[in-house]
Design a protein around this motif. Sequence first.
Motif, PDB file in Angstrom:
ATOM      1  N   TRP A   7       1.070  -1.333  -0.114  1.00 52.07           N
ATOM      2  CA  TRP A   7      -0.215  -0.074  -0.510  1.00 52.07           C
ATOM      3  C   TRP A   7       0.747   1.181   0.364  1.00 52.07           C
ATOM      4  N   PRO A   9       2.223   5.232   1.720  1.00 57.33           N
ATOM      5  CA  PRO A   9       1.946   5.517   3.191  1.00 57.33           C
ATOM      6  C   PRO A   9       0.423   6.226   3.864  1.00 57.33           C
ATOM      7  N   ASP A  11      -2.592   4.990   2.626  1.00 49.90           N
ATOM      8  CA  ASP A  11      -2.927   4.395   2.986  1.00 49.90           C
ATOM      9  C   ASP A  11      -2.266   3.423   4.381  1.00 49.90           C
ATOM     10  N   TRP A  12      -1.494   3.506   4.389  1.00 44.55           N
ATOM     11  CA  TRP A  12      -1.422   2.944   5.743  1.00 44.55           C
ATOM     12  C   TRP A  12      -1.201   3.954   6.824  1.00 44.55           C
ATOM     13  N   ARG A  13      -1.356   4.970   6.802  1.00 46.15           N
ATOM     14  CA  ARG A  13      -1.872   6.532   7.915  1.00 46.15           C
ATOM     15  C   ARG A  13      -3.328   6.086   8.275  1.00 46.15           C
TER      16      ARG A  13
END
Length: 106
Positions: A7, A9, A11-13
């Motif tokens: 993903w 960054p 989407d990770w956040r």
Amino acid sequence: MSRAPQWPPRDWRAFAALLASIAGAAVLTGFSAWLVTLLVGFARADPRLRLEVIRALATSNYGLLAIIGAILLSLGLAINRRSVKGSAFGASFEAAGGEGDDADPR
């Protein structure tokens, strides 16, 4: 053996914010339930305390709602593109950020 998804960054956040909001809601809900149980026990032990218990429950749960609102607002600001403008007493400010900050330095 499975690998972690690739993903971006952002989407990770968003995923971390989702997990944090779920955990935070669970903790605050548990705290509220514990507080209600505790204060109801005090009210049953001494009937003269009933009005004070109702006031304490209302105040504490309004405080928890304010905390939950602040958490949701901060998570929304951390994840999404944002633009804030304001002015008061002759002064004004403008702030922007979010996705695309590197591509558009101002």
